[in-house]
Design an enzyme around this catalytic site. Structure first.
Site, PDB file in Angstrom:
ATOM      1  N   HIS A 111      35.145 105.397  73.014  1.00  0.00           N
ATOM      2  CA  HIS A 111      34.552 104.437  73.949  1.00  0.00           C
ATOM      3  C   HIS A 111      35.679 103.867  74.803  1.00  0.00           C
ATOM      4  O   HIS A 111      36.742 103.529  74.282  1.00  0.00           O
ATOM      5  CB  HIS A 111      33.826 103.319  73.178  1.00  0.00           C
ATOM      6  CG  HIS A 111      33.185 102.329  74.087  1.00  0.00           C
ATOM      7  ND1 HIS A 111      32.020 102.606  74.789  1.00  0.00           N
ATOM      8  CD2 HIS A 111      33.558 101.074  74.463  1.00  0.00           C
ATOM      9  CE1 HIS A 111      31.704 101.554  75.530  1.00  0.00           C
ATOM     10  NE2 HIS A 111      32.619 100.620  75.353  1.00  0.00           N
ATOM     11  N   GLU A 176      42.396 108.035  76.979  1.00  0.00           N
ATOM     12  CA  GLU A 176      41.375 108.661  76.123  1.00  0.00           C
ATOM     13  C   GLU A 176      41.807 110.080  75.746  1.00  0.00           C
ATOM     14  O   GLU A 176      41.702 110.510  74.596  1.00  0.00           O
ATOM     15  CB  GLU A 176      40.023 108.735  76.848  1.00  0.00           C
ATOM     16  CG  GLU A 176      39.355 107.392  77.070  1.00  0.00           C
ATOM     17  CD  GLU A 176      37.968 107.540  77.671  1.00  0.00           C
ATOM     18  OE1 GLU A 176      37.152 108.302  77.131  1.00  0.00           O
ATOM     19  OE2 GLU A 176      37.685 106.877  78.692  1.00  0.00           O
TER      20      GLU A 176
END
Ligand code: GAR
Length: 217
Positions: A111, A176
């Site tokens: 996330h 990420e």
């Protein structure tokens, strides 16, 4: 031993690509055996195929609110391909608590915020409205609650005064792509244990790097 991993996507699949590329390296403890999309037009499908990874489409839309019906097909595909670990990469479909319980400790999500801050939709807009100076991304084990669960790894980036949700998203996406492969490596190696609602990692290295934002010269 190489762990067999399925990546579940709904769209672009840039985290999927980062995982596929990392897993192709010698000594990586996991193999990306399957990519499943719940949308036939997910651009990530072509990327996975171009990388020689088997893909499947299991459309979730026809199932509407029948989550269990969709998951029955999903589980059958995971069983057929002897999948041991799941990575969600922008998979935009909620699971039943039963499915999540079945995969507890074996299913990761990423996330784009430093959870528990800013779960759900528009995390970058939420971060900008809150005025945080540092944001980032979180890899966590999946639990029935959305964007929550024992945290495996986080990476941080500075937030600039002139950031928009798009510029911040691009900066966070960079981190990420770094942390997701490392978190999967840790899980596949048996290097992360769930302890209560948190995790412990071995060798438990904590770097001395600091991120201070804004930096004042
Ligand atoms: C990523 O930024 C991921 O963190 C986010 O969706 C994007 C998917 O991009 N996931 C969530 O917001 C989960 N709540 P990708 O398809 O290029 O990997």
């Amino acid at each position: 031993m190489m762990r067999r991993v399925a990546i579940l996507i709904s769209g672009r699949g840039s985290n999927m690509t980062a995982l596929i590329e990392a897993a192709a390296a010698d000594g990586f403890p996991a193999e990306i055996a399957l990519v499943i999309s719940n949308k036939a037009d997910a651009p990530g499908l072509a990327t996975a195929q171009a990388n020689g990874v088997k893909t499947l489409v299991i459309e979730s839309k026809p199932f509407g609110k029948d989550r269990a019906g969709f998951e029955k097909l999903l589980q059958a595909a995971l069983d057929e391909h002897k999948i041991e670990l799941i990575c969600l990469g922008g998979f935009m479909r909620l699971f039943t608590a039963e499915f999540v319980r079945h995969w507890y400790g074996r299913m990761l999500n990423i996330h784009p915020s430093l959870l528990p801050s800013f779960p759900g939709l528009d995390p970058h807009g939420q971060a900008l409205r809150a005025g945080v100076k540092i944001s980032g991304a979180t890899v966590h084990f999946v639990i029935p609650e959305t964007d929550a669960g024992p945290i495996v790894m986080q990476g941080a980036v500075p937030v600039a005064d002139d950031d928009t949700a798009d510029t911040l998203a691009a900066r966070v996406l960079g981190i990420e792509h770094k942390i997701y492969p490392q978190a999967l490596r840790l899980l596949a190696n048996g290097g992360v244990q769930i302890v209560g609602e948190a995790t412990r990692s071995s060798p438990g290295v904590c770097s001395d790097d600091n991120l201070i934002a804004p930096s004042v010269i």
